[in-house]
Design a protein around this motif. Structure first.
Motif, PDB file in Angstrom:
ATOM      1  N   LEU A 276       0.835  -1.271   0.081  1.00 27.88           N
ATOM      2  CA  LEU A 276      -0.191   0.035  -0.043  1.00 27.88           C
ATOM      3  C   LEU A 276       0.851   1.471  -0.037  1.00 27.88           C
ATOM      4  N   MET A 277       0.730   1.955  -1.175  1.00 31.03           N
ATOM      5  CA  MET A 277       1.545   3.288  -1.109  1.00 31.03           C
ATOM      6  C   MET A 277       0.490   4.446  -1.671  1.00 31.03           C
ATOM      7  N   GLY A 278       1.057   5.676  -1.438  1.00 29.65           N
ATOM      8  CA  GLY A 278       0.339   6.681  -1.633  1.00 29.65           C
ATOM      9  C   GLY A 278       1.121   7.977  -0.749  1.00 29.65           C
ATOM     10  N   LEU A 279       0.294   9.165  -1.143  1.00 31.24           N
ATOM     11  CA  LEU A 279       0.879  10.259  -0.413  1.00 31.24           C
ATOM     12  C   LEU A 279       0.664  10.295   1.021  1.00 31.24           C
ATOM     13  N   ASP A 280       1.176  10.909   1.958  1.00 27.43           N
ATOM     14  CA  ASP A 280       0.784  11.026   3.365  1.00 27.43           C
ATOM     15  C   ASP A 280      -0.677  11.464   3.487  1.00 27.43           C
ATOM     16  N   SER A 281      -1.233  10.998   4.568  1.00 29.45           N
ATOM     17  CA  SER A 281      -2.699  11.370   4.783  1.00 29.45           C
ATOM     18  C   SER A 281      -3.780  10.891   3.755  1.00 29.45           C
TER      19      SER A 281
ATOM     20  N   GLY B 193       3.842   7.637   3.633  1.00 26.98           N
ATOM     21  CA  GLY B 193       3.921   8.444   2.275  1.00 26.98           C
ATOM     22  C   GLY B 193       4.607   9.850   2.212  1.00 26.98           C
ATOM     23  N   GLN B 194       5.219  10.282   3.266  1.00 30.59           N
ATOM     24  CA  GLN B 194       5.659  11.699   3.318  1.00 30.59           C
ATOM     25  C   GLN B 194       6.808  11.855   2.300  1.00 30.59           C
ATOM     26  N   LYS B 195       7.029  12.968   1.947  1.00 36.99           N
ATOM     27  CA  LYS B 195       8.084  13.281   0.963  1.00 36.99           C
ATOM     28  C   LYS B 195       9.171  12.486   1.154  1.00 36.99           C
ATOM     29  N   HIS B 196       9.969  12.911   2.346  1.00 36.99           N
ATOM     30  CA  HIS B 196      11.122  12.233   2.592  1.00 36.99           C
ATOM     31  C   HIS B 196      11.048  10.700   2.429  1.00 36.99           C
ATOM     32  N   MET B 197       9.989  10.097   2.696  1.00 38.90           N
ATOM     33  CA  MET B 197       9.978   8.381   2.805  1.00 38.90           C
ATOM     34  C   MET B 197       9.850   7.968   1.061  1.00 38.90           C
ATOM     35  N   ARG B 198       9.243   8.672  -0.006  1.00 32.77           N
ATOM     36  CA  ARG B 198       9.050   8.338  -1.002  1.00 32.77           C
ATOM     37  C   ARG B 198      10.315   7.657  -1.874  1.00 32.77           C
ATOM     38  N   PRO B 199      11.564   8.325  -1.697  1.00 36.80           N
ATOM     39  CA  PRO B 199      12.691   7.799  -2.236  1.00 36.80           C
ATOM     40  C   PRO B 199      13.216   6.324  -1.899  1.00 36.80           C
ATOM     41  N   LYS B 200      12.418   6.064  -0.562  1.00 38.88           N
ATOM     42  CA  LYS B 200      12.802   4.813   0.179  1.00 38.88           C
ATOM     43  C   LYS B 200      11.499   3.594  -0.503  1.00 38.88           C
ATOM     44  N   TRP B 201      10.436   4.103  -1.123  1.00 37.21           N
ATOM     45  CA  TRP B 201       9.597   3.140  -1.416  1.00 37.21           C
ATOM     46  C   TRP B 201      10.067   1.837  -2.189  1.00 37.21           C
ATOM     47  N   ARG B 202      11.119   2.134  -3.044  1.00 32.83           N
ATOM     48  CA  ARG B 202      11.470   1.177  -4.122  1.00 32.83           C
ATOM     49  C   ARG B 202      12.263   0.077  -3.057  1.00 32.83           C
ATOM     50  N   LEU B 203      12.834   0.133  -1.846  1.00 32.57           N
ATOM     51  CA  LEU B 203      13.137  -0.744  -0.953  1.00 32.57           C
ATOM     52  C   LEU B 203      11.998  -1.829  -0.537  1.00 32.57           C
TER      53      LEU B 203
ATOM     54  N   LEU C 183       9.774  -3.097  -2.452  1.00 24.70           N
ATOM     55  CA  LEU C 183       9.174  -3.777  -3.634  1.00 24.70           C
ATOM     56  C   LEU C 183       9.693  -5.383  -3.988  1.00 24.70           C
ATOM     57  N   ASP C 184      10.282  -5.861  -3.109  1.00 27.90           N
ATOM     58  CA  ASP C 184      10.523  -7.325  -3.430  1.00 27.90           C
ATOM     59  C   ASP C 184       9.654  -8.097  -3.061  1.00 27.90           C
ATOM     60  N   ASP C 185       9.367  -9.159  -3.751  1.00 26.48           N
ATOM     61  CA  ASP C 185       8.452  -9.946  -3.886  1.00 26.48           C
ATOM     62  C   ASP C 185       6.835  -9.519  -3.851  1.00 26.48           C
ATOM     63  N   CYS C 186       7.005  -8.034  -4.388  1.00 25.78           N
ATOM     64  CA  CYS C 186       5.568  -7.465  -4.418  1.00 25.78           C
ATOM     65  C   CYS C 186       4.824  -8.067  -5.677  1.00 25.78           C
ATOM     66  N   GLU C 187       3.554  -8.395  -5.604  1.00 29.10           N
ATOM     67  CA  GLU C 187       2.634  -9.076  -6.361  1.00 29.10           C
ATOM     68  C   GLU C 187       1.540  -8.383  -6.837  1.00 29.10           C
TER      69      GLU C 187
ATOM     70  N   GLY D 206       7.481   2.905 -12.625  1.00 31.44           N
ATOM     71  CA  GLY D 206       8.764   2.882 -13.455  1.00 31.44           C
ATOM     72  C   GLY D 206       9.804   2.198 -12.985  1.00 31.44           C
ATOM     73  N   GLU D 207       9.741   1.465 -11.525  1.00 31.13           N
ATOM     74  CA  GLU D 207      10.641   0.713 -11.228  1.00 31.13           C
ATOM     75  C   GLU D 207      10.505  -0.648 -11.664  1.00 31.13           C
ATOM     76  N   GLU D 208      11.659  -1.241 -11.986  1.00 26.15           N
ATOM     77  CA  GLU D 208      11.750  -2.584 -12.931  1.00 26.15           C
ATOM     78  C   GLU D 208      11.165  -3.574 -11.916  1.00 26.15           C
ATOM     79  N   LYS D 209      11.213  -3.578 -10.484  1.00 24.84           N
ATOM     80  CA  LYS D 209      10.375  -4.652  -9.772  1.00 24.84           C
ATOM     81  C   LYS D 209       8.910  -4.598  -9.946  1.00 24.84           C
ATOM     82  N   LEU D 210       8.355  -3.522 -10.349  1.00 24.90           N
ATOM     83  CA  LEU D 210       7.096  -3.410 -10.394  1.00 24.90           C
ATOM     84  C   LEU D 210       6.589  -3.586 -12.060  1.00 24.90           C
ATOM     85  N   GLN D 211       7.324  -4.010 -12.949  1.00 27.45           N
ATOM     86  CA  GLN D 211       6.996  -4.426 -14.304  1.00 27.45           C
ATOM     87  C   GLN D 211       5.718  -5.409 -14.268  1.00 27.45           C
ATOM     88  N   GLY D 212       4.917  -4.919 -14.987  1.00 22.39           N
ATOM     89  CA  GLY D 212       3.495  -5.924 -15.055  1.00 22.39           C
ATOM     90  C   GLY D 212       2.801  -6.182 -13.743  1.00 22.39           C
ATOM     91  N   VAL D 213       3.346  -5.574 -12.597  1.00 21.73           N
ATOM     92  CA  VAL D 213       2.629  -5.672 -11.366  1.00 21.73           C
ATOM     93  C   VAL D 213       1.214  -5.090 -11.441  1.00 21.73           C
TER      94      VAL D 213
END
Length: 176
Positions: free
Chosen positions: A15-20, A64-74, A76-80, A106-113
């Motif tokens: 589950l991702m999205g902006l803060d609040s 989802g805070q702005k400073h957290m978003r660069p870490k979202w890609r961390l 994504l492993d095993d994300c279905e 645009g992250e490679e790990k989410l291709q086709g997810v």
């Protein structure tokens, strides 16, 4: 005769999205049936939602805070499946939500997810309908994956169970 317990499919859903936007409220509502007081998520929350006897979803609610978003890609492993939550009553942040969604998809790990967009807070006045949210996020441009959009209210519990049943079905569909 041997008795064996059928193995449950455990599906990893982020589950991702902006803060609040309501991600933690959605997770709490799904897991407890209650509305709980939440505070901004630092890091993540995780829980397991049993959809039926054969299927469980492990739901990762990522801050989802702005400073957290660069870490979202961390995360994504095993994300279905990706569930992207937006506050449908806050039109002023739709461009920011669109940019965040585009970047993470645009992250490679989410291709086709598969992607489920939850247009949360449908119980509030002046919220956008799902067509407006879909257009603001440019969802029709995502032709490389299955996607759906569902209006919901985490506070009232509306649309949540249906959305996650749809997520489970999208995961099992072959990509066109």
């Amino acid at each position: 005769m041997s008795l064996h317990t059928p193995v449950k499919d455990v599906i990893q859903v982020i589950l991702m999205g902006l803060d609040s936007a309501g991600k933690s409220t959605i997770l709490a509502r799904l897991l407890t049936g209650q509305v709980m007081e939440t505070s901004p998520t630092i890091g993540f929350n995780v829980g397991t939602l049993d959809l039926d006897k054969k299927t469980s979803l492990t739901l990762w609610d990522v801050g989802g805070q702005k400073h957290m978003r660069p870490k979202w890609r961390l995360y994504l492993d095993d994300c279905e499946a990706l569930v992207f939550v937006v506050d449908s009553s806050d039109q002023s942040r739709m461009a920011e939500a669109k940019a965040a969604l585009k970047k993470i998809l645009g992250e490679e790990k989410l291709q086709g997810v598969p992607l489920m967009v939850l247009a949360n807070k449908k119980d509030l006045p002046n919220c956008m309908n799902i067509r407006e949210v879909s257009n603001q996020l440019e969802l029709p441009s995502y032709t490389d994956r299955h996607w759906e959009i569902q209006a919901c209210s985490a506070v009232k519990g509306l649309g949540l169970q249906q959305a996650f049943i749809s997520v489970s079905k999208m995961i099992k569909k072959p990509i066109i």
